[in-house]
Design an enzyme around this catalytic site. Sequence first.
Site, short mmCIF file in Angstrom:
data_model
loop_
_atom_site.label_atom_id
_atom_site.label_comp_id
_atom_site.label_asym_id
_atom_site.label_seq_id
_atom_site.Cartn_x
_atom_site.Cartn_y
_atom_site.Cartn_z
N GLY A 2 0.83 -1.20 0.00
CA GLY A 2 0.00 0.00 0.00
C GLY A 2 0.85 1.24 0.00
N GLY A 29 0.92 5.31 1.60
CA GLY A 29 0.31 6.29 2.49
C GLY A 29 1.04 7.60 2.37
N PHE A 44 3.21 8.91 4.15
CA PHE A 44 4.61 8.94 4.50
C PHE A 44 5.48 8.08 3.61
CE2 PHE A 44 2.74 10.28 8.56
CZ PHE A 44 3.43 11.47 8.70
N GLY A 45 4.84 7.29 2.76
CA GLY A 45 5.67 6.46 1.91
C GLY A 45 4.96 5.18 1.48
N VAL A 92 4.57 0.99 1.38
CA VAL A 92 4.80 -0.15 2.26
C VAL A 92 4.97 -1.42 1.43
CG1 VAL A 92 3.92 -1.44 4.21
CG2 VAL A 92 3.33 0.95 3.97
N LYS A 143 8.37 0.04 5.48
CA LYS A 143 7.88 1.35 5.04
C LYS A 143 9.05 2.14 4.50
CE LYS A 143 4.31 3.43 6.32
NZ LYS A 143 3.18 3.98 7.04
N ASP A 146 -3.01 10.85 12.87
CA ASP A 146 -3.59 10.32 11.65
C ASP A 146 -4.25 8.97 11.93
OD1 ASP A 146 -4.38 10.23 9.04
OD2 ASP A 146 -2.43 9.72 8.21
#
Length: 651
Positions: free
Chosen positions: A342, A344, A346-347, A349, A363, A460
Amino acid sequence: MVSSRWLFFLSAIFMLTNLAVAQSDEPLYHFCLYEKGNYTANSTYESNLNQLLSSDVSSDTGSNSGFYNFSYGQNPNQVHAIGLCRGDVDSEVCRDCLNRTKSLFPKLCPNQKEAIVGYDYCMFRYSNRSIYGVMETSPPFFLWNPNTVLDNYVEKFNGVLWTLMENLTSQAKDGGSLRKFAANNASAPQFKTLYALVQCTPDLSMDDCEDCLRGAKEAIPQCCDRKRGGRVVWPSCNIRFETYPFLDFTTDASAPPANNATPTGKGSNSSRTIIIVVAIVVSVVLIFWICTCIYLRMRKQRKKVENKLKIVDEINDTKSLQIDFNTIRVATNNFSDVNKLGQGGFGTVYKGKFPNGQEIAVKRLSRSSEQGNQEFKNEILLVAKLQHRNLVRLLGFCFEGNERLLVYELMPNASLDHFIFDLSKRLHLDWKIRYKIIMGIARGLQYLHEDSQFRIIHRDLKTSNILLDEEMNSKISDFGMARLFTLDQTQANTRRIVGTYGYMAPEYAMHGHFSVKSDVFSYGVLVLEMVCGQKNNYFQNGENTENLLSHAWKNWRDGTASNLIDSTLRVCSTTEIMRCIHIGLLCVQENMAERPTMALVLLMLNSYSTALSIPSRPAFLMHSIVESDMSLNLSFQASQNEGSMTDPYPR
Ligand SMILES: *[C@@H]1O[C@H](CO)[C@@H](O)[C@H](O)[C@H]1NC(C)=O
Ligand SMILES: *[C@@H]1O[C@H](CO)[C@@H](O)[C@H](O)[C@H]1NC(C)=O
Ligand SMILES: *[C@@H]1O[C@H](CO)[C@@H](O)[C@H](O)[C@H]1NC(C)=O
Ligand SMILES: *[C@@H]1O[C@H](CO)[C@@H](O)[C@H](O)[C@H]1NC(C)=O
Ligand SMILES: *[C@@H]1O[C@H](CO)[C@@H](O)[C@H](O)[C@H]1NC(C)=O
Ligand SMILES: *[C@@H]1O[C@H](CO)[C@@H](O)[C@H](O)[C@H]1NC(C)=O
Ligand SMILES: *[C@@H]1O[C@H](CO)[C@@H](O)[C@H](O)[C@H]1NC(C)=O
């Protein structure tokens, strides 16, 4: 005869006061460096180590500088050790303190090739490698006074602290090859005086000492931001600041301590007589004074230990958390798209597998952080120490070049949003499981907010950040992410807003104010989603696109709250569900003060006898607010999930 007894008595009392103050038997910290290897029982290394540990400190070096450097045995079984006392303690106390540390190693770190033990007054470390003259900044130990500086004074306080530290650093580094220590006070706002010390092991070069102290100073915002006192202790250097005098600052604390509990006996007879006579007179007065002091300081010490300082748990090893980039690249098959789990805010995964079969989630952080490596590492170490069964465990990290990677345990059942918002999978989530998930999140969040020593605000929290293990236990992920990035923050405000539309508390979305109560808001949204099986930001009610929160509120107000319950839930008793709706609504109140803390939420979930207050209209964070957001011209950095800020009007 009489006089020498007096002298002995006097020095004994001095020692007693010192011991009473700092020498409770528990060390302040200890690190067993497991990754540096174990020695086997009855090995040469063990006998060398025992020899070294049992040798009397005073027989080595003999210098009264408070620094000791030993080695014992022959390569490859040679043991090297360094002992360092705080710059102001006299050699008697120093020796006793070091003696104490040495006796602890076999108990605390059996079979370790390398270990560190420290007290207030001294530190002792040994290793199978040469550690003399080598600057080392890990493992770090942090300690702070939980009381904070008042908001109004923080800036000035930090300014004074910074200048004082700079000043002490330049003093200490010039201290010479036997002693690199400086301590002083400065006048600070809110408190009359700020006291601080810095110290390097004197085997460091001037430059290394300066670098080490700079680094430690830069770690202050991470461990001890806005705190009235704090310490950063690294193997090669340490710093400390407090608003009370923790050593004698009235004398020139940077000079070597006036040594001598035992007189050297080199003076002439007449001068010795004078000293003795003076001592007798003074001692009578002193005894009363000292007894009072012992009592007061012991009381103060007990109080200090009980409420002032919270001791950070040891980080067993820092290096073992570091994973090499190639290992991760191999584990994730060169970050292949097949392994992508996935993406997100922040980066990205990736799924991966270590050679030993352990499955991991990696991540890969998207944006290179503005933080320096040391700061980033400090942050990770703080985050790595957060361990709770409702938090996803950080297994390690890597940064090489521009790559910053975090490695977590892999959660086989992926994230909650895959279940709760999927028509068929939702059927597997009966109320019992949903309740377990709701409880788990509450526990994890409460730990982040209150029980861990860092007061982490998640910022978050949402279904896709809740991961599920084999037994459908919920685990919060991505906690501490906000901490890992520099967020341009002035106090509790942030210009860049991280978070996901639909879960953000109004004060956070609109003004960037975040607090534990903004997490509580997100939690409330999550609870309502669990009950309804619907997404807050994609909520459909017939023809109307309505916010889940306003829908929930209207039904609650009209006494039709049972309409909210997910129709796929077949339950006999709805009491528990209704209570969850109630609690959910309390968590999404517009007024932060009306939202409960997570501790209270847990209490309300656990005990039916806890009365719930009546919720008022919640904050409907939807169209109107999003519009005003844009006019406020905030720069949003939204998660790249659907429903994020970049797409404010889902159709
Ligand atoms: C050393 O011993 C500890 C426990 O005593 C163990 O956890 C660790 O894995 C061992 N390390 C090595 C390198 O064998
Ligand atoms: C180490 O030596 C002691 C006594 O010398 C003995 O009792 C013990 O069994 C030995 N341990 C090992 C692992 O050889
Ligand atoms: C301390 O270490 C240095 C460097 O290894 C060495 O030259 C010196 O002799 C040592 N001193 C003692 C007392 O072991
Ligand atoms: C150090 O401790 C040992 C016992 O653990 C004791 O026999 C020895 O006298 C102590 N040495 C000093 C200098 O206090
Ligand atoms: C210290 O011990 C570790 C683990 O046994 C070993 O890998 C390392 O080479 C040793 N270092 C020295 C200098 O002997
Ligand atoms: C230390 O601080 C004093 C003022 O408190 C200043 O006058 C002095 O120059 C400073 N020394 C250094 C080396 O920065
Ligand atoms: C601060 O330090 C100076 C010496 O640098 C000393 O004269 C003074 O008494 C100290 N003040 C306090 C409050 O300890």
